[in-house]
Each structure stands twice: as C-alpha cells, then as structure tokens.
Design a protein around this motif. Structure first.
Motif, PDB file in Angstrom:
ATOM      1  N   ILE A  12       0.834  -1.208   0.000  1.00  0.00           N
ATOM      2  CA  ILE A  12       0.000   0.000   0.000  1.00  0.00           C
ATOM      3  C   ILE A  12       0.871   1.261   0.000  1.00  0.00           C
ATOM      4  O   ILE A  12       0.637   2.195  -0.756  1.00  0.00           O
ATOM      5  CB  ILE A  12      -0.962  -0.030   1.207  1.00  0.00           C
ATOM      6  CG1 ILE A  12      -1.954  -1.188   1.009  1.00  0.00           C
ATOM      7  CG2 ILE A  12      -1.703   1.299   1.350  1.00  0.00           C
ATOM      8  CD1 ILE A  12      -2.921  -1.413   2.150  1.00  0.00           C
ATOM      9  N   ALA A  13       1.924   1.282   0.828  1.00  0.00           N
ATOM     10  CA  ALA A  13       2.774   2.477   0.918  1.00  0.00           C
ATOM     11  C   ALA A  13       3.569   2.688  -0.372  1.00  0.00           C
ATOM     12  O   ALA A  13       3.553   3.781  -0.958  1.00  0.00           O
ATOM     13  CB  ALA A  13       3.720   2.353   2.113  1.00  0.00           C
ATOM     14  N   ASP A  33       9.426  -5.313  -6.170  1.00  0.00           N
ATOM     15  CA  ASP A  33       8.766  -6.117  -5.138  1.00  0.00           C
ATOM     16  C   ASP A  33       9.122  -7.580  -5.370  1.00  0.00           C
ATOM     17  O   ASP A  33       9.269  -8.021  -6.509  1.00  0.00           O
ATOM     18  CB  ASP A  33       7.243  -5.939  -5.198  1.00  0.00           C
ATOM     19  CG  ASP A  33       6.559  -6.399  -3.915  1.00  0.00           C
ATOM     20  OD1 ASP A  33       5.964  -5.565  -3.234  1.00  0.00           O
ATOM     21  OD2 ASP A  33       6.635  -7.616  -3.582  1.00  0.00           O
ATOM     22  N   GLN A  41      -4.196  -6.610   1.787  1.00  0.00           N
ATOM     23  CA  GLN A  41      -4.189  -7.511   2.955  1.00  0.00           C
ATOM     24  C   GLN A  41      -5.466  -7.476   3.812  1.00  0.00           C
ATOM     25  O   GLN A  41      -5.841  -8.498   4.372  1.00  0.00           O
ATOM     26  CB  GLN A  41      -2.978  -7.208   3.836  1.00  0.00           C
ATOM     27  CG  GLN A  41      -1.675  -7.612   3.199  1.00  0.00           C
ATOM     28  CD  GLN A  41      -0.485  -7.139   4.002  1.00  0.00           C
ATOM     29  OE1 GLN A  41      -0.596  -6.380   4.955  1.00  0.00           O
ATOM     30  NE2 GLN A  41       0.693  -7.587   3.600  1.00  0.00           N
ATOM     31  N   ALA A  78      15.006  -7.289  -2.309  1.00  0.00           N
ATOM     32  CA  ALA A  78      16.113  -6.472  -1.804  1.00  0.00           C
ATOM     33  C   ALA A  78      16.883  -7.282  -0.772  1.00  0.00           C
ATOM     34  O   ALA A  78      16.287  -7.857   0.139  1.00  0.00           O
ATOM     35  CB  ALA A  78      15.568  -5.200  -1.183  1.00  0.00           C
ATOM     36  N   ASP A 298       4.113  -0.102   7.377  1.00  0.00           N
ATOM     37  CA  ASP A 298       4.357  -0.971   8.534  1.00  0.00           C
ATOM     38  C   ASP A 298       5.816  -0.995   8.953  1.00  0.00           C
ATOM     39  O   ASP A 298       6.143  -1.410  10.068  1.00  0.00           O
ATOM     40  CB  ASP A 298       3.945  -2.417   8.197  1.00  0.00           C
ATOM     41  CG  ASP A 298       2.442  -2.598   8.207  1.00  0.00           C
ATOM     42  OD1 ASP A 298       1.731  -1.599   8.421  1.00  0.00           O
ATOM     43  OD2 ASP A 298       1.989  -3.738   7.987  1.00  0.00           O
ATOM     44  N   ALA A 314      -3.623   0.154   7.021  1.00  0.00           N
ATOM     45  CA  ALA A 314      -3.663   0.548   5.613  1.00  0.00           C
ATOM     46  C   ALA A 314      -3.724   2.079   5.438  1.00  0.00           C
ATOM     47  O   ALA A 314      -2.968   2.621   4.620  1.00  0.00           O
ATOM     48  CB  ALA A 314      -4.847  -0.138   4.941  1.00  0.00           C
TER      49      ALA A 314
HETATM   50  C1  LIG Z   1      -4.488 -10.245   7.417  1.00  0.00           C
HETATM   51  C2  LIG Z   1      -4.363  -8.757   7.540  1.00  0.00           C
HETATM   52  C3  LIG Z   1      -5.494  -7.990   7.743  1.00  0.00           C
HETATM   53  C4  LIG Z   1      -5.388  -6.603   7.856  1.00  0.00           C
HETATM   54  N1  LIG Z   1      -6.527  -5.876   8.036  1.00  0.00           N
HETATM   55  C5  LIG Z   1      -6.456  -4.534   8.079  1.00  0.00           C
HETATM   56  C6  LIG Z   1      -7.635  -3.733   8.183  1.00  0.00           C
HETATM   57  O1  LIG Z   1      -8.748  -4.266   8.260  1.00  0.00           O
HETATM   58  N2  LIG Z   1      -7.505  -2.386   8.198  1.00  0.00           N
HETATM   59  C7  LIG Z   1      -6.279  -1.781   8.104  1.00  0.00           C
HETATM   60  O2  LIG Z   1      -6.194  -0.563   8.087  1.00  0.00           O
HETATM   61  N3  LIG Z   1      -5.147  -2.500   8.008  1.00  0.00           N
HETATM   62  C8  LIG Z   1      -5.201  -3.862   7.988  1.00  0.00           C
HETATM   63  N4  LIG Z   1      -4.055  -4.593   7.875  1.00  0.00           N
HETATM   64  C9  LIG Z   1      -2.756  -3.909   7.867  1.00  0.00           C
HETATM   65  C10 LIG Z   1      -2.434  -3.335   6.494  1.00  0.00           C
HETATM   66  O3  LIG Z   1      -2.706  -4.278   5.492  1.00  0.00           O
HETATM   67  C11 LIG Z   1      -0.976  -2.940   6.497  1.00  0.00           C
HETATM   68  O4  LIG Z   1      -0.805  -1.963   7.500  1.00  0.00           O
HETATM   69  C12 LIG Z   1      -0.538  -2.374   5.152  1.00  0.00           C
HETATM   70  O5  LIG Z   1      -0.670  -3.334   4.129  1.00  0.00           O
HETATM   71  C13 LIG Z   1       0.912  -1.916   5.234  1.00  0.00           C
HETATM   72  O6  LIG Z   1       1.317  -1.496   3.983  1.00  0.00           O
HETATM   73  P1  LIG Z   1       2.869  -1.529   3.587  1.00  0.00           P
HETATM   74  O7  LIG Z   1       2.934  -0.976   2.214  1.00  0.00           O
HETATM   75  O8  LIG Z   1       3.661  -0.928   4.665  1.00  0.00           O
HETATM   76  O9  LIG Z   1       3.227  -3.055   3.589  1.00  0.00           O
HETATM   77  P2  LIG Z   1       2.641  -4.311   2.686  1.00  0.00           P
HETATM   78  O10 LIG Z   1       1.293  -3.912   2.216  1.00  0.00           O
HETATM   79  O11 LIG Z   1       2.813  -5.437   3.563  1.00  0.00           O
HETATM   80  O12 LIG Z   1       3.622  -4.308   1.473  1.00  0.00           O
HETATM   81  C14 LIG Z   1       4.987  -4.631   1.596  1.00  0.00           C
HETATM   82  C15 LIG Z   1       5.481  -5.105   0.252  1.00  0.00           C
HETATM   83  O13 LIG Z   1       6.884  -5.232   0.305  1.00  0.00           O
HETATM   84  C16 LIG Z   1       7.281  -6.404  -0.364  1.00  0.00           C
HETATM   85  N5  LIG Z   1       8.579  -6.799   0.195  1.00  0.00           N
HETATM   86  C17 LIG Z   1       8.850  -7.170   1.470  1.00  0.00           C
HETATM   87  N6  LIG Z   1      10.152  -7.400   1.629  1.00  0.00           N
HETATM   88  C18 LIG Z   1      10.729  -7.170   0.425  1.00  0.00           C
HETATM   89  C19 LIG Z   1      12.066  -7.238  -0.047  1.00  0.00           C
HETATM   90  N7  LIG Z   1      13.095  -7.573   0.762  1.00  0.00           N
HETATM   91  N8  LIG Z   1      12.305  -6.952  -1.355  1.00  0.00           N
HETATM   92  C20 LIG Z   1      11.283  -6.603  -2.186  1.00  0.00           C
HETATM   93  N9  LIG Z   1      10.003  -6.527  -1.786  1.00  0.00           N
HETATM   94  C21 LIG Z   1       9.731  -6.796  -0.491  1.00  0.00           C
HETATM   95  C22 LIG Z   1       6.160  -7.387  -0.091  1.00  0.00           C
HETATM   96  O14 LIG Z   1       6.116  -8.398  -1.080  1.00  0.00           O
HETATM   97  C23 LIG Z   1       4.943  -6.460  -0.154  1.00  0.00           C
HETATM   98  O15 LIG Z   1       4.365  -6.401  -1.429  1.00  0.00           O
HETATM   99  C24 LIG Z   1      -4.129  -5.982   7.750  1.00  0.00           C
HETATM  100  C25 LIG Z   1      -2.988  -6.769   7.559  1.00  0.00           C
HETATM  101  C26 LIG Z   1      -3.105  -8.145   7.443  1.00  0.00           C
HETATM  102  C27 LIG Z   1      -1.864  -8.963   7.205  1.00  0.00           C
END
Ligand SMILES: Cc1cc2nc3c(=O)[nH]c(=O)nc-3n(C[C@H](O)[C@H](O)[C@H](O)COP(=O)(O)OP(=O)(O)OC[C@H]3O[C@@H](n4cnc5c(N)ncnc54)[C@H](O)[C@@H]3O)c2cc1C
Length: 434
Positions: A12-13, A33, A41, A78, A298, A314
């Motif tokens: 998402i970020a 990614d 998620q 990465a 996150d 999210a």
């Molecule tokens: C089951 C579940 C239910 C949830 N329900 C809610 C909800 O109802 N409401 C809400 O607000 N939030 C909810 N959340 C939390 C929300 O989904 C997360 O806070 C949000 O997705 C965080 O976004 P992000 O971009 O930081 O990380 P993510 O969305 O986790 O994205 C991280 C990305 O980085 C990639 N990545 C990781 N490591 C590497 C690497 N070394 N090299 C390359 N790529 C990499 C991964 O493949 C992924 O695509 C939920 C989470 C889960 C797991």
C-alpha cells in the motif's frame, strides 16, 4: 538527467508513493517487489476462509502502474541497502538511487519461536492464505473420514492465537462457516459442533478498540460459537495442539494472528529501529542523516504526532506513501519540506457475515449498519474496478446463499507421482559422473 526514485515494496505504501510520482517531470521511478502482485491484505482473511479467490484481492503491480510511462516495475528481492554508496543490492543485481523509499511492510513474530510457524501459519501473503484455506477445509474432510471420537474432535477444533482484528476475523469466519456453510454438506460429522478457540495473551480482545466495542465484538463471536480465552499466553505449539502453561488444547489446525515485526531489510542494515524492528523516522518520514531515504507503512516507526508510534494500518501506509511522493516532487521544484500528519478516519473490524464494529473518533457503532460501512470502505480501497465488481458480486451471492465460492483444497505438491519422481531423481544423480 532525470532524478531516480527507487521504491522497495509494492504494497500500500510503495504503490501510493509510486502513483504520486507517476508522470512527474524529470523523475524516473523503479519499484521493486519480491512478488509480481500488489495485495490488499485487509481482505486476505476472506481468501483464507474460502470467501474470495486470491485474484479478487490482488493485481499485478505492472498492470496497476502501466499508465505511468516514467515508472519501471521489477520483480526481485532487496538483500541489503548500502546508504554510503546510495545503492540497493537485489537478488538480480544492484540499483542506484537519488531518492530511496523503503516500504517492505511487516512479517509475523513468533516471539523467538520460529519453529511454531510450521504448525500455526500466519496470514500475510496469498501463499499463506491458500495454505490456511487448505488446512481448514482439509480438517473437516479428515474429520468426516475418522471414526475415533477424540481424533475427530481434534480435527474439529480450531485455535486462533491473537485477539486483534485478524484473529477476530478468522475466528468469526470459521465459526460462521462451520455453522452455516458446511453444516448441510457433511453426513458423518456435524460441523455445528466445531470448536473455535480464540486465544489472547492480554485481558481482552481488540485492545485498540474501546472496551465497550470490544465487548460487543466478543458477544458477537460467542454467538458464532467462538470461545474466547483471554490472559492466556501460548507456551508451545506442535502438530497436535497448542499449550498455555499446563493447559493443552488438542487441535490439528492452529493459526497465528499474534505479533508482528517489521521486515528484515530495515533491521539488518544498521538503521535505527524500535523494539519491533521498525525504522525510526524523522517528522518528514526520512531517516536521520539521510534525508533522501524515506521509510513508510508498517516498516516505519513514526512518533511525532502522538506519544505512541502510529499503528501499522492501511490508511497510515497509504497516507505516508502519498506524502513521500509529494515531498520528492515539491523538493525538486524548490519547495521546503513539511511534516507528515496522519489524518485518522477511524477503525473497524468485522465479525462473521453481517456484524462489525466501527469507531470514528468518539462516534461508535456496531451490528449490521457497521458491517455495511465496513463493506463499503473495503470495496472503496480495493485496487481495480474488476476486483471491486467481482468482490461485490461474490459477497452478495454469499450473503444470500450462505455459500462460499472458493472452497477448493489445493495441494502444494503439483507433481502427479511425487515419490516416483523423487526416486528417479535419486537414481539419476547416482548415475551421474562425479
Ligand atoms: C491479514 C491482515 C489484515 C489486515 N486488516 C487490516 C484492516 O482491516 N484495516 C487496516 O487498516 N489494516 C489492515 N491490515 C494492515 C495493512 O494491510 C498494512 O498496514 C498495510 O498493508 C501496510 O502497507 P505496507 O505498504 O507498509 O506493507 P505491505 O502492504 O505489507 O507491502 C509490503 C510489500 O513489500 C514487499 N517486500 C517485502 N520485503 C521485500 C524485499 N526484501 N524486497 C522486495 N520486496 C519486499 C512485499 O512483497 C509487499 O508487497 C491488515 C494486515 C493483514 C496482514
């Protein structure tokens, strides 16, 4: 020469940072990614509980960003970030950057017991969701075949560790599925007798919600047959059960929705991190002494707005991603940086097919209306028109029929004759010249 922005993570970020930089003059973006898809998620538990298929809540990052000619999408992992030389080492090679956005999300924490993961998978990826679906559906199939009562009971007992929103959603969905969806499909077992136990270490479930709303959710769960064990700290998980000190629950299916910790990549690269491995960021989401390196979602520990770090949700990830994209564009046009300010639109959790709790500031509501609000918000944030359209159809169908469309048990092994193939491999290897 164009300024190169490298984004690690298409969640998402990362995705929202990329979109904010899309078609910006003088900027090229590379987003990398380890998966080829962006995953929403918050609806992942519906894949794990056979309500939706993975493609309903995921979409290729490449196609989401195809409209932006300045964005390159690469699949890769990465491995390490080298701040001194402004480059990142991936499994396919090294990329240099002018600006770096680290948005790798979080992973599960088994509190020092990584060996429990095998017996109690967590829910973060499509692969984990389909594995959980396989285990849950296979447990009912096993129970139908078994005659010995204790063994049968073991397969009809499901333990979910962690009373946060994900644990509550999983427990509610299993309770509902066993009582309504599966009840008429089995002949020997009675799925209505399924035990669903939600284990929480703290004194109550949903600690991020008010006591009143969490109590309401607990009552709704109990109506679906879920037993809630609070103040219960898990001390062991194995293939046949979960232990909390002297107490043991025999189960073939344990699921992990307890702790989370930030992705490894921040922790292992010498950046300042908090106790959960989140990178400590400055008010503008950059890291100390490296103003061209941002961390979002996150993986970031942002403490400049309230006395506690912002939660991993999210909306936080979405707003931080957008903020970083805009900050880079503004900086390149000579404008000064501003501080990130999170706009909190509230929180919600769903329990089963028609109940939810919602808190928006001091405004709190629960029940059917809250559930409809939950549906609308999740559809709104889901990526892609096709996904939104099909998810609405699926939900309408499930709501009217109590059915779940994705009740397929998909085995991990794809070869038809695994054993034979393995033997052949051994034979061939033995014959090879050394
Ligand atoms: C089951 C579940 C239910 C949830 N329900 C809610 C909800 O109802 N409401 C809400 O607000 N939030 C909810 N959340 C939390 C929300 O989904 C997360 O806070 C949000 O997705 C965080 O976004 P992000 O971009 O930081 O990380 P993510 O969305 O986790 O994205 C991280 C990305 O980085 C990639 N990545 C990781 N490591 C590497 C690497 N070394 N090299 C390359 N790529 C990499 C991964 O493949 C992924 O695509 C939920 C989470 C889960 C797991």
């Amino acid at each position: 020469m164009a300024t190169h922005v490298l984004i690690i993570g298409g969640g998402i970020a990362g995705l929202n940072a990329a979109k904010s930089l899309g078609d910006a003059a003088g900027i090229t973006v590379t987003i990398v990614d380890r998966q080829n898809h962006h995953l929403f998620q918050p609806l992942l538990y519906q894949v794990a509980m056979a309500g939706l298929s993975p493609a309903d809540i995921a979409a290729p990052i490449r196609s989401i960003l195809s409209g932006f000619s300045n964005i390159h999408v690469l699949q890769g992992e990465a491995r390490s970030i080298k701040l001194d030389c402004a480059c990142v080492e991936f499994d396919f090679g090294v990329l240099h950057y002018d600006y770096l956005v680290i948005a790798c999300g979080a992973t599960h924490s088994y509190f020092g017991h990584a060996e429990w993961e095998e017996f109690a998978p967590g829910l973060k990826t499509v692969a984990q969701a389909t594995e959980i679906r396989r285990r849950v559906l296979a447990a009912f199939e096993q129970a139908e075949r078994i005659e010995e009562p204790d063994e049968q009971k073991k397969y009809l007992t499901f333990v979910i560790v962690g009373g946060g929103p994900t644990g509550v959603e999983l427990a509610g969905a299993i309770g509902e599925m066993s009582r309504y969806t599966l009840a008429r499909d089995f002949r020997r077992i009675n799925p209505r007798l399924t035990r669903v136990i939600l284990v929480e270490a703290g004194p109550r479930i949903l600690p991020m919600f008010s006591e009143e709303q969490a109590g309401r959710a607990a009552r709704d769960l109990e109506k679906l047959g879920v037993q809630i064990w609070t103040s219960s700290i898990v001390t062991n998980v194995d293939a046949n059960g979960v232990e909390m000190g002297d107490e043991r629950i025999q189960t073939a299916t344990a699921l992990w929705a307890a702790g989370t910790e930030a992705s490894e990549i921040g922790r292992s690269n010498g950046m300042p991190v908090d106790g959960r491995g989140r990178v400590i960021v400055e008010p503008d989401l950059s890291i100390a002494d490296h103003s061209n390196v941002f961390v979002a979602g996150d993986q970031a520990c942002f403490t400049h707005q309230t006395d506690r770090p912002l939660q991993g949700t999210a909306p936080v990830a979405l707003q931080q991603g957008r903020f970083i994209g805009k900050t880079i564009v503004q900086e390149l046009s000579g404008k000064p940086r501003t501080q990130f300010q999170f706009f909190d639109k509230g929180q919600m959790a769903t329990i089963g097919r028609s109940r939810a709790i919602v808190e928006i500031g001091r405004f709190k509501f629960a029940g059917w209306f809250a559930w409809v609000t939950w549906l609308i918000v999740h559809i709104y944030y889901l990526t892609g028109f096709k996904n939104r359209f099909f998810v609405v159809l699926q939900w309408a169908w499930s709501y009217m029929t109590f059915r779940r469309g994705a009740r397929l048990i998909v085995e991990k092994e794809w070869r038809m004759n695994q054993l034979e193939s393995e033997e052949m491999l051994v034979d061939t290897t033995d014959d090879m010249p050394r």
